[in-house]
Design a protein around this motif. Structure first.
Motif, PDB file in Angstrom:
ATOM      1  N   ASN A   1       0.739  -1.362   0.002  1.00 36.36           N
ATOM      2  CA  ASN A   1      -0.060  -0.186   0.042  1.00 36.36           C
ATOM      3  C   ASN A   1       0.841   1.205  -0.049  1.00 36.36           C
ATOM      4  OD1 ASN A   1      -2.576  -1.432   0.042  1.00 36.36           O
ATOM      5  ND2 ASN A   1      -2.613  -1.380   2.129  1.00 36.36           N
ATOM      6  N   ARG A   2       2.009   1.113   0.942  1.00 36.18           N
ATOM      7  CA  ARG A   2       2.822   2.312   0.955  1.00 36.18           C
ATOM      8  C   ARG A   2       3.532   2.678  -0.530  1.00 36.18           C
ATOM      9  NH1 ARG A   2       8.315   2.543   2.141  1.00 36.18           N
ATOM     10  NH2 ARG A   2       9.208   4.393   2.615  1.00 36.18           N
ATOM     11  N   ASN A   3       3.885   1.576  -0.939  1.00 41.02           N
ATOM     12  CA  ASN A   3       4.549   1.720  -2.487  1.00 41.02           C
ATOM     13  C   ASN A   3       3.857   2.256  -3.332  1.00 41.02           C
ATOM     14  OD1 ASN A   3       6.824   0.808  -1.179  1.00 41.02           O
ATOM     15  ND2 ASN A   3       6.812  -1.345  -2.081  1.00 41.02           N
ATOM     16  N   ALA A   4       2.524   1.811  -3.333  1.00 41.40           N
ATOM     17  CA  ALA A   4       1.493   2.165  -4.330  1.00 41.40           C
ATOM     18  C   ALA A   4       1.176   3.659  -4.338  1.00 41.40           C
ATOM     19  CB  ALA A   4       0.117   1.502  -4.231  1.00 41.40           C
TER      20      ALA A   4
ATOM     21  N   ILE B   1       4.776   9.908  -7.292  1.00 42.06           N
ATOM     22  CA  ILE B   1       5.828  10.031  -8.407  1.00 42.06           C
ATOM     23  C   ILE B   1       5.210  10.310  -9.826  1.00 42.06           C
ATOM     24  CG2 ILE B   1       7.549   8.606  -9.584  1.00 42.06           C
ATOM     25  CD1 ILE B   1       8.502   7.352  -6.784  1.00 42.06           C
ATOM     26  N   ASP B   2       4.112   9.333  -9.992  1.00 46.13           N
ATOM     27  CA  ASP B   2       3.469   9.712 -11.298  1.00 46.13           C
ATOM     28  C   ASP B   2       3.156  11.003 -11.489  1.00 46.13           C
ATOM     29  OD1 ASP B   2       4.153   7.036 -12.161  1.00 46.13           O
ATOM     30  OD2 ASP B   2       2.275   6.078 -11.507  1.00 46.13           O
ATOM     31  N   ASP B   3       2.548  11.497 -10.193  1.00 46.97           N
ATOM     32  CA  ASP B   3       1.669  12.813 -10.331  1.00 46.97           C
ATOM     33  C   ASP B   3       2.973  13.816 -10.395  1.00 46.97           C
ATOM     34  OD1 ASP B   3      -0.402  14.698 -10.104  1.00 46.97           O
ATOM     35  OD2 ASP B   3      -0.188  14.773  -7.676  1.00 46.97           O
TER      36      ASP B   3
ATOM     37  N   ALA C   1       1.452  19.669  -9.129  1.00 48.71           N
ATOM     38  CA  ALA C   1       2.044  18.910  -8.017  1.00 48.71           C
ATOM     39  C   ALA C   1       3.334  19.299  -7.601  1.00 48.71           C
ATOM     40  CB  ALA C   1       1.853  17.343  -8.242  1.00 48.71           C
ATOM     41  N   THR C   2       4.172  19.509  -8.612  1.00 44.85           N
ATOM     42  CA  THR C   2       5.584  19.949  -8.215  1.00 44.85           C
ATOM     43  C   THR C   2       5.432  21.456  -7.449  1.00 44.85           C
ATOM     44  OG1 THR C   2       6.205  18.962 -10.377  1.00 44.85           O
ATOM     45  CG2 THR C   2       7.824  20.390  -9.242  1.00 44.85           C
ATOM     46  N   GLU C   3       4.726  22.341  -7.893  1.00 44.99           N
ATOM     47  CA  GLU C   3       4.619  23.679  -7.140  1.00 44.99           C
ATOM     48  C   GLU C   3       3.984  23.292  -5.795  1.00 44.99           C
ATOM     49  OE1 GLU C   3       2.041  27.716  -7.895  1.00 44.99           O
ATOM     50  OE2 GLU C   3       2.549  26.440  -9.647  1.00 44.99           O
TER      51      GLU C   3
END
Length: 128
Positions: A70-73, A79-81, A88-90
């Motif tokens: 669950n944590r990895n997901a 990461i994908d976001d 998301a970066t901002e």
């Protein structure tokens, strides 16, 4: 005639070919073997107690693996976001390092003396 028939005629009881004490020894030996096998089944290595312990350990490992999965997901989704969008970066930069835009004003609020850090952190979170 046989010896058995002669003894019966004489009024004596015929002797058995089998010794009763041998039966006792055989029964005792079988009981000892049975108890030894039961000990191996319930207590020794590879017995039911070890099977029970290993099944509990397996259940714990499966639970830990599920939590880690669950944590990895969640991390993979983050990461994908971060890879896909600027928002998301901002947002991450604003929350982690306090980044501000060129047209924004920055206001620093200082907690009055005597207040603990947790309430100051809550105020900071509420201001966002």
């Amino acid at each position: 005639m046989t010896l058995r028939a002669d003894l019966l005629r004489a009024g004596q009881r015929a002797r058995s070919r089998y010794n009763p004490s041998m039966y006792r020894i055989a029964v005792i030996a079988l009981v000892v073997v049975f108890v030894g096998l039961q000990y191996r089944l319930w207590v020794a290595d590879g017995g039911w107690s070890e099977v029970h312990r290993l099944s509990q350990q397996r259940a714990e490992l499966e639970a830990r693996n599920a939590r880690a999965s669950n944590r990895n997901a969640a991390l993979q989704a983050e990461i994908d976001d971060l890879k896909s969008g600027e928002q998301a970066t901002e947002g991450r930069a604003r929350s982690d390092i306090g980044m501000i835009r060129k047209d924004e004003s920055f206001f620093l609020t200082v907690a009055p003396p005597g207040r603990n850090e947790t309430s100051a952190e809550k105020d900071r979170q509420a201001a966002r």
